[in-house]
Design an enzyme around this catalytic site. Sequence first.
Site: not given
Length: 427
Positions: A65, A69, A72, A109, A142, A202, A272
């Site tokens: 990526c 972040c 992550c 998801c 999702c 979400c 969740r």
Amino acid sequence: MDLLNTLVDKGLRRETPTRDEALAVLRTSDDDLLDVVAAAGKVRRHWFGRRVKLNYLVNLKSGLCPEDCSYCSQRLGSTAGILKYSWLKPDQASDAAAAGVAGGAKRVCLVASGRGPTDRDVDRVSDTIKAIKENNEGVEVCACLGLLSDGQAERLREAGADAYNHNLNTSEATYGDITSTHTYADRVDTVNKAHAAGLSACSGLIAGMGETDEDLVDVVFSLRELDPDSVPVNFLIPFEGTPLAKEWNLTPQRCLRILAMTRFVCPDVEVRIAGGREVHLRTMQPLALHLANSIFLGDYLTSEGQAGKADLEMIADAGFEVEGTDQVTLPEHRAGGGCGSGGGGCGTEAAEGVGACGSGGAEGAGVCGSAPASEPASTNEPASTTEAASPSGTAPAPPSEPAPAGPRTDLVAVRRRGAGTDLAPNA
């Protein structure tokens, strides 16, 4: 009337707690913890009964990526030994999803690392959504693909997506401390785009990144204002090879307080338990089912989760039941057809709103914000510099959060099975 009775009454009326009340929940003592869980449990059962919704993650594209972040494992510069692969084909993703559905998952998801999808990526994911829907009757889908451009949410909706996940992760004031390649406002914009397209929004948080109690309350109140249908609560998984690898200070008690506070602030929303529950709640996971009405089944994006069979046994042993595809997750006033279609909001009388990745419940989902981890005691546990309120609201309770015994690095296992491998998934 004491604090917990007040919060229960407000939760049953969908009335907003005050910030001081939310902070007081985070600062209760261990002696009061079961009272806090029991009180939040009344609110949870009022709106969701004893049902537990199961969600299943499929990591469509893992690693590499361009975003930075800090939490992550898929971030730019990460040296974590995670799986790295490009886009799964629609039939591969559909097969992976089928394993989760067979295990009891009601929602699939679909997550992909990256800043955000290209239009070609949206086409690819749209084909995947259609394949999953064709092969799994009644399943919800999702998507969690990062920052959305204009028109992309509408295209996903047309392809059959039910929801879109994009987490705020932390408070606006501290967002720049964990990510520099995009902004808090970018995340808010993507959640609003999902809302406007008619997708169920979400959006959640990651606890354990060095935030204060005030930061946690800020992000949950911001989520309430955004009015998602689902709020995934992630607990940082400190992956070796990431900037937050040494943040090992969350306790099971702390995690329960965070879940309880989230339930009181967003009483009628799907809360969740997402990434990091096995690492940080450990043997206290069943207590968390009294606070949250939704969990992820099996593995996460880049780390292994509890065995799917163990998840199902835990739910049954705790006296809960798996929510079926024929049951509506949200209360009637929120379940009228997706976001922006009238009904009470995140604990409000206003609008209305799921939770997926990031949650990662997940973790390491690039900009999707899924990689869970843990939090530093020096900033997350106010200690002697902060007064803690008791459930009665009448006297401060001394900080009693015990220091964790030590990092449980043995509980962090990189996913080596399921999507992107030739091995059967854990579901």
